[in-house]
Design a protein around this motif. Sequence first.
Motif, PDB file in Angstrom:
ATOM      1  N   SER A  30      -2.640   8.213   2.808  1.00  0.00           N
ATOM      2  CA  SER A  30      -2.964   9.404   3.090  1.00  0.00           C
ATOM      3  C   SER A  30      -3.806   9.944   2.296  1.00  0.00           C
ATOM      4  N   LYS A  31      -4.601   9.272   1.086  1.00  0.00           N
ATOM      5  CA  LYS A  31      -5.698   9.968   0.392  1.00  0.00           C
ATOM      6  C   LYS A  31      -6.517   9.676   0.983  1.00  0.00           C
ATOM      7  N   THR A  32      -6.910   7.706   1.581  1.00  0.00           N
ATOM      8  CA  THR A  32      -8.038   7.711   1.937  1.00  0.00           C
ATOM      9  C   THR A  32      -8.092   7.438   3.420  1.00  0.00           C
ATOM     10  N   LEU A  33      -7.506   8.094   3.891  1.00  0.00           N
ATOM     11  CA  LEU A  33      -7.465   8.692   5.353  1.00  0.00           C
ATOM     12  C   LEU A  33      -8.261  10.316   5.524  1.00  0.00           C
ATOM     13  N   GLY A  34      -6.932  11.018   4.377  1.00  0.00           N
ATOM     14  CA  GLY A  34      -7.492  12.290   4.561  1.00  0.00           C
ATOM     15  C   GLY A  34      -6.445  12.915   5.545  1.00  0.00           C
ATOM     16  N   VAL A  35      -5.381  12.353   5.467  1.00  0.00           N
ATOM     17  CA  VAL A  35      -4.451  13.061   6.350  1.00  0.00           C
ATOM     18  C   VAL A  35      -3.063  13.587   5.118  1.00  0.00           C
ATOM     19  N   SER A  36      -2.748  13.908   5.903  1.00  0.00           N
ATOM     20  CA  SER A  36      -0.822  14.546   5.157  1.00  0.00           C
ATOM     21  C   SER A  36       0.067  12.872   4.836  1.00  0.00           C
ATOM     22  N   ARG A  37       1.090  12.602   4.010  1.00  0.00           N
ATOM     23  CA  ARG A  37       1.770  11.592   4.496  1.00  0.00           C
ATOM     24  C   ARG A  37       3.187  12.030   5.231  1.00  0.00           C
ATOM     25  N   THR A  38       3.326  12.862   5.956  1.00  0.00           N
ATOM     26  CA  THR A  38       3.662  13.134   7.783  1.00  0.00           C
ATOM     27  C   THR A  38       2.698  12.656   8.684  1.00  0.00           C
ATOM     28  N   ALA A  39       1.712  12.489   8.885  1.00  0.00           N
ATOM     29  CA  ALA A  39       0.828  11.925   9.967  1.00  0.00           C
ATOM     30  C   ALA A  39       0.624  10.699   9.410  1.00  0.00           C
ATOM     31  N   ILE A  92       6.650  -3.897   9.243  1.00  0.00           N
ATOM     32  CA  ILE A  92       5.856  -3.144   8.063  1.00  0.00           C
ATOM     33  C   ILE A  92       7.443  -2.624   7.314  1.00  0.00           C
ATOM     34  N   GLU A  93       7.450  -3.704   6.064  1.00  0.00           N
ATOM     35  CA  GLU A  93       8.558  -2.961   5.548  1.00  0.00           C
ATOM     36  C   GLU A  93       8.137  -1.664   4.682  1.00  0.00           C
ATOM     37  N   ALA A  94       9.384  -0.800   3.847  1.00  0.00           N
ATOM     38  CA  ALA A  94       8.588   0.090   3.303  1.00  0.00           C
ATOM     39  C   ALA A  94       9.547   0.189   1.973  1.00  0.00           C
ATOM     40  N   VAL A  95       9.040  -0.312   1.188  1.00  0.00           N
ATOM     41  CA  VAL A  95       9.727  -0.566  -0.043  1.00  0.00           C
ATOM     42  C   VAL A  95       9.633   0.767  -1.588  1.00  0.00           C
ATOM     43  N   PRO A  96      10.660   1.468  -1.515  1.00  0.00           N
ATOM     44  CA  PRO A  96      11.079   2.490  -2.590  1.00  0.00           C
ATOM     45  C   PRO A  96      10.252   1.823  -3.518  1.00  0.00           C
ATOM     46  N   SER A  97       9.604   3.425  -4.448  1.00  0.00           N
ATOM     47  CA  SER A  97       8.155   3.171  -5.670  1.00  0.00           C
ATOM     48  C   SER A  97       7.319   1.832  -4.907  1.00  0.00           C
ATOM     49  N   ARG A  98       7.059   0.796  -4.440  1.00  0.00           N
ATOM     50  CA  ARG A  98       5.840   0.024  -3.932  1.00  0.00           C
ATOM     51  C   ARG A  98       5.115   0.353  -3.217  1.00  0.00           C
ATOM     52  N   GLY A  99       5.816   0.910  -1.820  1.00  0.00           N
ATOM     53  CA  GLY A  99       4.646   1.291  -0.867  1.00  0.00           C
ATOM     54  C   GLY A  99       5.163   0.789   0.537  1.00  0.00           C
ATOM     55  N   TYR A 100       4.312   0.300   1.651  1.00  0.00           N
ATOM     56  CA  TYR A 100       4.240  -0.225   2.580  1.00  0.00           C
ATOM     57  C   TYR A 100       4.114  -1.667   2.823  1.00  0.00           C
ATOM     58  N   HIS A 101       4.637  -2.451   3.131  1.00  0.00           N
ATOM     59  CA  HIS A 101       4.309  -4.074   3.503  1.00  0.00           C
ATOM     60  C   HIS A 101       4.108  -4.820   4.740  1.00  0.00           C
ATOM     61  N   LEU A 102       3.085  -5.417   5.272  1.00  0.00           N
ATOM     62  CA  LEU A 102       3.313  -5.770   6.148  1.00  0.00           C
ATOM     63  C   LEU A 102       3.115  -7.001   6.232  1.00  0.00           C
ATOM     64  N   LEU A 103       4.814  -7.162   7.064  1.00  0.00           N
ATOM     65  CA  LEU A 103       5.566  -8.984   7.012  1.00  0.00           C
ATOM     66  C   LEU A 103       4.025  -9.679   8.394  1.00  0.00           C
ATOM     67  N   GLU A 104       4.094  -9.300   9.616  1.00  0.00           N
ATOM     68  CA  GLU A 104       4.338  -9.632  10.410  1.00  0.00           C
ATOM     69  C   GLU A 104       3.039  -9.010  11.794  1.00  0.00           C
ATOM     70  N   ALA A 105       1.983  -9.457  12.026  1.00  0.00           N
ATOM     71  CA  ALA A 105       1.433  -8.400  13.015  1.00  0.00           C
ATOM     72  C   ALA A 105       1.481  -9.408  14.435  1.00  0.00           C
ATOM     73  N   PRO A 106       1.364  -8.607  15.468  1.00  0.00           N
ATOM     74  CA  PRO A 106       1.719  -8.587  16.574  1.00  0.00           C
ATOM     75  C   PRO A 106       0.215  -9.851  16.862  1.00  0.00           C
ATOM     76  N   VAL A 166       0.817  -1.131  -0.504  1.00  0.00           N
ATOM     77  CA  VAL A 166       0.248  -0.163   0.024  1.00  0.00           C
ATOM     78  C   VAL A 166       1.199   1.070   0.141  1.00  0.00           C
ATOM     79  N   SER A 167       0.790   2.371  -0.560  1.00  0.00           N
ATOM     80  CA  SER A 167       1.190   3.197  -1.124  1.00  0.00           C
ATOM     81  C   SER A 167       1.438   4.556  -0.004  1.00  0.00           C
ATOM     82  N   GLY A 168       2.357   5.307   0.431  1.00  0.00           N
ATOM     83  CA  GLY A 168       2.062   6.279   1.525  1.00  0.00           C
ATOM     84  C   GLY A 168       0.602   6.888   1.270  1.00  0.00           C
ATOM     85  N   ALA A 169       0.775   7.409  -0.596  1.00  0.00           N
ATOM     86  CA  ALA A 169      -0.100   8.319  -1.186  1.00  0.00           C
ATOM     87  C   ALA A 169      -1.364   7.627  -1.193  1.00  0.00           C
ATOM     88  N   GLN A 170      -1.843   6.380  -1.475  1.00  0.00           N
ATOM     89  CA  GLN A 170      -2.394   5.614  -1.140  1.00  0.00           C
ATOM     90  C   GLN A 170      -3.556   6.311   0.244  1.00  0.00           C
TER      91      GLN A 170
END
Lengths: 156, 328
Positions: free
Chosen positions: B28-37, B52-66, B22-26
Amino acid sequence: MDVKNLRSLIKMITDTDITEFEMENAEEKILIKRGPDKEFIQVAAPAAVAAAPMVAPAAAPAAPAATTTAEAPVVESGETINSPIVGTFYRKPSPEADLFVEVGTIVEAGQTVCLVEAMKLFNEIEAEFKCKIVEILKDDAAPVEFGEPLFRVERL
Amino acid sequence: MMTSSLRETILQLFRETPNGFVSGAQISKTLGVSRTAVWKQIEALRELGYKIEAVPSRGYHLLEAPDLLSAEELRAGLDDSLIGSDIRVFEETDSTNAQAMVLGDTGAPEGLVVVADRQTAGKGRLGRRWLSPGGVNLYVSILLRPTVLPLEASQLTFLSAVAVCRTVAEVSGLQPTVKWPNDILLNGRKMAGLLNEMSSETDRVNHVVLGIGVNLNMPADQIPTQLRYPATSLAIEAGHPVSRLGFARSLLTQVDLLYRDYLENGARPVLSAWEAYCDWTGTMIEVDCQNLTIRGIMTGLDNDGALLVRTATGVERILAGDVRPVGS
């Protein structure tokens, strides 16, 4: 008689028009009465259970002597809140907490008046109607029997 | 929007995205908040234990839930279970029992489950506290409305004891024992406690709340040494951490099975199962009652759960007291 049989017995009786039923044998005596507006059952305990020696409930104090006025109000006497289970009677939710009620407390229907514990099951005993606590018949932490009166109350 | 629900929405986005990115932009748009938020919320999730890993140009990726307890996760796998038909999860509450009693008073349905990550006033007997730190253990209360007489309801303490024992065995392979009336032990140390509360009228149960506290992953240094009875946790005894979620699901399933059996066949099967978990049955025990000590052979449970002890003078029915084996 075990609880299951007792329950069947009660059901059997409530399915008929019988209003009073009494049964007695060497170990126990069972009396079931039904009235137009309430039902109650009393079971004499077979033998004292292993707990502190049973103490008979203190006799009710003599009614205050009626004054000479002719119109002394008639007090509906004999209404009590009884224990629905065998267990230990507690007047407070925890040792350092305040008492649920004291003599003179006016309680609403549904208000908790005490706890009775049986095997880590804490039973909140509630007043079934608005009333004033007239007498507390058991000491804190005393063992109580099934059906035994805990409070004498005056219906309001 | 509350920050916790921002995080829930982010987690939902992860679940709904087929490739998991899931990209940061996506976001940010869904939640209506800034990229920093968004970045702050991702950091907050990481602190909660999400990998959660962050992969450049692809976005965030959830690896493992606690191992977090959520109503959604708990309900998964409890499809036709009466227990857990409604589940309320608190991050923090005073006492799950207190919450369940209030919900019971206001008409909540049978089978309601209240779970908390931590309790600020976990209930023990007579105002004692049940130690309830967050993130490690299970604190659960179950609302029941059995059609039994109030004096029969004490049988339910044994039902929750058997459910906990079966779950411990299923999850860890260890064999727990029970101490009358409501403690679960592993190697002689307490790992779970049960405390039930009831609202009743003279001849009718309004509702009963089964309170179950299980020490699951609490490490040894978190367990006070000044307890009335030595305590332990399942992880200490098993030698590895256990999934809270897995344990909770299994426990609710066991309670469901036992409760259905109880309604259909009465308490005897439950009481017999409890007797089998009690390694003092048939041995000499001592019971401290208020003013006297009773010594005799423990023969089992009476139909209401009272402890039966054969003494020199006959069989005593014990309704309250502290039990210990003779010679210890």
